[in-house]
Design a protein around this motif. Structure first.
Motif, PDB file in Angstrom:
ATOM      1  N   MET A 132      18.404  21.350  17.395  1.00 33.28           N
ATOM      2  CA  MET A 132      19.654  20.900  16.792  1.00 33.28           C
ATOM      3  C   MET A 132      19.446  19.511  16.213  1.00 33.28           C
ATOM      4  N   PRO A 133      19.823  19.288  14.967  1.00 32.25           N
ATOM      5  CA  PRO A 133      19.699  17.936  14.411  1.00 32.25           C
ATOM      6  C   PRO A 133      20.725  17.000  15.043  1.00 32.25           C
ATOM      7  N   VAL A 134      20.441  15.725  15.005  1.00 30.77           N
ATOM      8  CA  VAL A 134      21.367  14.726  15.534  1.00 30.77           C
ATOM      9  C   VAL A 134      21.185  13.438  14.736  1.00 30.77           C
ATOM     10  N   ASP A 135      22.281  12.729  14.545  1.00 30.33           N
ATOM     11  CA  ASP A 135      22.237  11.492  13.758  1.00 30.33           C
ATOM     12  C   ASP A 135      22.217  10.277  14.686  1.00 30.33           C
ATOM     13  N   VAL A 136      21.395   9.295  14.298  1.00 22.84           N
ATOM     14  CA  VAL A 136      21.282   8.057  15.063  1.00 22.84           C
ATOM     15  C   VAL A 136      21.299   6.881  14.089  1.00 22.84           C
ATOM     16  N   ILE A 137      21.512   5.695  14.645  1.00 22.22           N
ATOM     17  CA  ILE A 137      21.423   4.467  13.858  1.00 22.22           C
ATOM     18  C   ILE A 137      20.140   3.745  14.248  1.00 22.22           C
ATOM     19  N   LEU A 138      19.275   3.538  13.265  1.00 22.80           N
ATOM     20  CA  LEU A 138      18.013   2.831  13.458  1.00 22.80           C
ATOM     21  C   LEU A 138      17.931   1.670  12.482  1.00 22.80           C
ATOM     22  N   LYS A 139      17.783   0.478  13.022  1.00 21.77           N
ATOM     23  CA  LYS A 139      17.671  -0.715  12.176  1.00 21.77           C
ATOM     24  C   LYS A 139      18.845  -0.814  11.198  1.00 21.77           C
ATOM     25  N   GLY A 140      20.026  -0.436  11.673  1.00 27.10           N
ATOM     26  CA  GLY A 140      21.238  -0.542  10.862  1.00 27.10           C
ATOM     27  C   GLY A 140      21.457   0.594   9.887  1.00 27.10           C
ATOM     28  N   LYS A 141      20.568   1.589   9.886  1.00 20.83           N
ATOM     29  CA  LYS A 141      20.701   2.703   8.958  1.00 20.83           C
ATOM     30  C   LYS A 141      20.894   4.014   9.712  1.00 20.83           C
ATOM     31  N   GLU A 142      21.695   4.909   9.138  1.00 24.70           N
ATOM     32  CA  GLU A 142      21.898   6.229   9.737  1.00 24.70           C
ATOM     33  C   GLU A 142      20.707   7.119   9.390  1.00 24.70           C
ATOM     34  N   VAL A 143      20.140   7.735  10.407  1.00 25.15           N
ATOM     35  CA  VAL A 143      18.959   8.580  10.251  1.00 25.15           C
ATOM     36  C   VAL A 143      19.211   9.900  10.964  1.00 25.15           C
ATOM     37  N   ARG A 144      18.803  10.991  10.363  1.00 27.40           N
ATOM     38  CA  ARG A 144      18.920  12.298  11.006  1.00 27.40           C
ATOM     39  C   ARG A 144      17.588  12.658  11.657  1.00 27.40           C
ATOM     40  N   LEU A 145      17.634  12.877  12.969  1.00 25.42           N
ATOM     41  CA  LEU A 145      16.477  13.344  13.703  1.00 25.42           C
ATOM     42  C   LEU A 145      16.552  14.860  13.860  1.00 25.42           C
ATOM     43  N   HIS A 146      15.400  15.470  14.001  1.00 26.22           N
ATOM     44  CA  HIS A 146      15.331  16.915  14.215  1.00 26.22           C
ATOM     45  C   HIS A 146      14.535  17.188  15.498  1.00 26.22           C
ATOM     46  N   PRO A 147      15.119  16.862  16.644  1.00 28.56           N
ATOM     47  CA  PRO A 147      14.397  17.066  17.899  1.00 28.56           C
ATOM     48  C   PRO A 147      14.229  18.556  18.203  1.00 28.56           C
ATOM     49  N   SER A 148      13.203  18.858  18.962  1.00 30.19           N
ATOM     50  CA  SER A 148      13.003  20.184  19.531  1.00 30.19           C
ATOM     51  C   SER A 148      12.862  19.995  21.039  1.00 30.19           C
ATOM     52  N   ASP A 149      12.366  21.019  21.724  1.00 28.04           N
ATOM     53  CA  ASP A 149      12.151  20.845  23.157  1.00 28.04           C
ATOM     54  C   ASP A 149      10.770  20.255  23.459  1.00 28.04           C
ATOM     55  N   GLN A 150      10.065  19.867  22.400  1.00 27.63           N
ATOM     56  CA  GLN A 150       8.765  19.218  22.547  1.00 27.63           C
ATOM     57  C   GLN A 150       8.870  17.749  22.109  1.00 27.63           C
ATOM     58  N   TRP A 151       8.103  16.898  22.760  1.00 28.94           N
ATOM     59  CA  TRP A 151       8.144  15.475  22.415  1.00 28.94           C
ATOM     60  C   TRP A 151       7.660  15.249  20.977  1.00 28.94           C
ATOM     61  N   GLN A 152       8.422  14.425  20.260  1.00 28.35           N
ATOM     62  CA  GLN A 152       8.044  14.032  18.894  1.00 28.35           C
ATOM     63  C   GLN A 152       8.041  12.508  18.814  1.00 28.35           C
ATOM     64  N   LYS A 153       7.241  11.986  17.919  1.00 35.94           N
ATOM     65  CA  LYS A 153       7.162  10.545  17.757  1.00 35.94           C
ATOM     66  C   LYS A 153       8.202  10.073  16.738  1.00 35.94           C
ATOM     67  N   LEU A 154       8.862   8.978  17.057  1.00 39.75           N
ATOM     68  CA  LEU A 154       9.819   8.359  16.149  1.00 39.75           C
ATOM     69  C   LEU A 154       9.057   7.580  15.085  1.00 39.75           C
ATOM     70  N   GLU A 155       9.372   7.844  13.831  1.00 39.04           N
ATOM     71  CA  GLU A 155       8.632   7.206  12.739  1.00 39.04           C
ATOM     72  C   GLU A 155       8.952   5.715  12.627  1.00 39.04           C
ATOM     73  N   VAL A 156      10.190   5.366  12.932  1.00 36.39           N
ATOM     74  CA  VAL A 156      10.589   3.959  12.849  1.00 36.39           C
ATOM     75  C   VAL A 156      10.208   3.265  14.151  1.00 36.39           C
ATOM     76  N   LYS A 157       9.576   2.114  14.031  1.00 34.15           N
ATOM     77  CA  LYS A 157       9.149   1.382  15.219  1.00 34.15           C
ATOM     78  C   LYS A 157      10.322   0.629  15.829  1.00 34.15           C
ATOM     79  N   VAL A 158      10.548   0.849  17.136  1.00 33.59           N
ATOM     80  CA  VAL A 158      11.565   0.101  17.881  1.00 33.59           C
ATOM     81  C   VAL A 158      10.908  -0.431  19.148  1.00 33.59           C
ATOM     82  N   SER A 159      11.385  -1.565  19.631  1.00 34.24           N
ATOM     83  CA  SER A 159      10.783  -2.164  20.817  1.00 34.24           C
ATOM     84  C   SER A 159      11.127  -1.406  22.083  1.00 34.24           C
TER      85      SER A 159
END
Length: 543
Positions: free
Chosen positions: A497-524
């Motif tokens: 199921m897609p889900v929307d998040v805010i990253l670095k002040g911008k709205e981004v749509r993630l497409h998670p699955s039941d497997q771990w995926q790497k976030l493209e945007v770097k966050v601390s």
């Protein structure tokens, strides 16, 4: 309520209005099967009811008959008609002759001699009498309410969703079949008025101190929606476009009602836009004051909210937004589209009634005060969700699912709207749904397929998780080395199921699955990721 139905409404735990008993059974009896299943003795399609009853308030006694016109789907030697076992069967006539019958629990089996052959249209006349079950706390349990107004006049009504219309009159008590029309004739003492569904077609003063009030319904109607409302009513009227608006209230509430019911026109304007035209224009729209909170009785919506905003002056969402409007007017009228026009074939699928109707509350808020307040209200209603059992109940045994069908159903629909990510398409699809299935009896699968077809994304895992499992999906984040990873934890295999998040002040749509995926945007750290939880009803967890 369904309220709608309706449908329990617990102020303390902030749960939405729930009509009648919600089954917590795990095992089921023969009585449950007789009521909930479509046995061979129910192989007929109801065409019409002609209900003629006399209500004696002091004795809490009713008597009369129901003429049931039907078409046989198969050869029908034995016919099941439902009537609670505490009510007496006086006689059953077929072709002018008394028929033999036997009873098992709340089912009456009529021996039709000669049998009715397949595709034949015929009728029986079922005479009955007795003291119907009295509700202890309507509308949360089914039965008659025998009350008095503050001037000492009888104030009587009935609410039976879930418990069963056969509590007070004989019928085929299964949601999969609705009469195409109903004539309701109710005799009450002269000083009282009866208001039922449909249009008022006349009254007759009888010689025994009673007056018979006649009402006719010209649309398909759920059995539990057929009602009596008996009081010393006064009537006033209004119009919205081509729709007649009729109001029946106690005389000393007339001025309050004229002010409070102005909201109806704001509501209709919104619902016409979002859901399409009122589905029972031929029968008109009524609000009828009742001695209990409310119920979605088709074309005769029961109103008992004490002329207050919110739910008896309280806000079920805890946000304050619920105090801007009258909960009973909005929720119970929403059922005219969802529950009364679109009806679930089995009460296991009652979320179709209650989830959509609870969502209609947010739709009304959005029409009047904007989307942000609608989202805030929906998020507030989540505090009444238990997530202890699935929303869908057990089929074939008259078993509703979890009471979460209200707020969880509404928040599921809002989540699907967010998955659409296209409000124009969402509103178009929702309106197409109400118009496509107008006056239809449907299933959860048909509902799922309809909303799935409108977009390329497969919603089936979403429906499965929210409706057929008790938990909601959990969006997990973790830090692995210098990267942040995310995935879904859910009951549904390969949940997606897609889900929307805010990253670095911008709205981004993630497409998670039941497997771990790497976030493209770097966050601390995962805490920097803001999930848009008003739009998506999920749990979020940082590991």
């Amino acid at each position: 309520m369904r309220i709608s139905a309706l449908l329990f409404l617990l102020i303390l735990v902030i749960a939405p209005i729930q009509a009648q008993v919600l089954s917590n059974k795990i095992t089921f009896t023969e009585a449950d099967t007789l009521r909930g299943s479509l046995r061979p003795e129910r192989n007929y399609d109801v065409q019409k009811y002609h209900l003629n009853v006399r209500v004696e308030p002091d004795e809490r006694f009713i008597s009369g008959y129901n003429t049931i016109s039907f078409k046989a789907d198969e050869d029908l030697p034995v016919m099941q008609v439902d009537l609670f076992q505490n009510m007496k069967v006086d006689s059953i006539l077929y072709k002018g002759e008394k028929m033999k019958f036997n009873r098992r629990y709340d089912a009456v089996f009529v021996d039709l001699q000669p049998k009715v052959t397949k595709n034949s249209i015929d009728s029986i006349q079922f005479f009955y009498s007795g003291n119907p079950k009295v509700a202890k706390n309507a509308p949360w349990d089914g039965g008659f309410v025998f009350d008095k107004d503050k001037e000492g006049n009888h104030f009587i009504a009935v609410a039976v969703q879930g418990t069963g219309a056969s509590l007070w009159y004989p019928n085929k008590d299964h949601q999969s079949d609705e009469p195409e029309e109903v004539l309701i004739q109710v005799a009450v003492p002269h000083e009282l008025m009866n208001v039922s569904n449909g249009r008022f077609v006349g009254k007759e003063v009888l010689e025994d101190g009673y007056t018979r009030w006649d009402w006719k319904v010209e649309s398909p109607i759920n059995n539990y929606n057929v009602v009596v409302n008996i009081a010393n009513y006064v009537h006033f009227e209004d119009r919205f476009r081509d729709l007649d608006l009729d109001y029946y209230v106690l005389p000393y509430h007339l001025e309050k009602a004229k002010k409070q019911f102005e909201e109806v026109k704001f509501m209709m304007n919104c619902f016409y836009e979002k859901f399409g035209a009122y589905p029972f224009e031929e029968d008109g729209f009524k609000l009828v004051e009742t001695p209990y909170l409310g119920m979605e009785h088709q074309s005769a919506v029961a109103y008992g909210n004490d002329y207050k905003m919110g739910y008896l002056g309280k806000d079920l969402s805890g946000t304050g937004i619920g105090l801007k409007w009258d909960f009973i007017i909005i929720h119970e009228t929403g059922h005219e589209w969802f529950g009364n026009s679109i009806t679930a074939a089995d009460i296991a699928d009652m979320w179709i009634h209650e989830g959509f109707t609870s969502y209609s509350e947010a739709v009304y808020i959005e029409c009047r005060w904007g989307k942000e307040e609608a989202l805030e209200y929906l998020q507030g209603t989540r505090r009444g969700i238990g997530n202890q059992k699935p929303v869908i109940g057990h089929y074939g045994v008259n078993s509703e699912g979890s009471g979460d069908m209200y707020a969880k159903g509404a928040n599921l629909l809002n989540t699907i709207r967010s998955i659409y990510d296209n409000d124009e398409l969402w509103w178009k699809t929702l309106k197409n749904y109400t118009e496509t299935y107008r006056h239809k009896i449907i299933t959860t699968q048909e509902t799922e397929a309809f909303f799935n077809k409108a977009i390329a994304y497969d919603l089936q895992p979403v429906f499965d998780q929210y409706l057929r499992n008790k938990s909601i999906p959990e969006l997990q984040f973790r830090k692995k080395g210098k990267k942040t990873e995310f995935r879904w934890k859910a009951d549904v295999e390969n949940f997606d199921m897609p889900v929307d998040v805010i990253l670095k002040g911008k709205e981004v749509r993630l497409h998670p699955s039941d497997q771990w995926q790497k976030l493209e945007v770097k966050v601390s750290s995962p805490e920097e990721i803001e999930v848009m939880e008003k739009e998506f009803y999920i749990n979020r967890k940082n590991l």
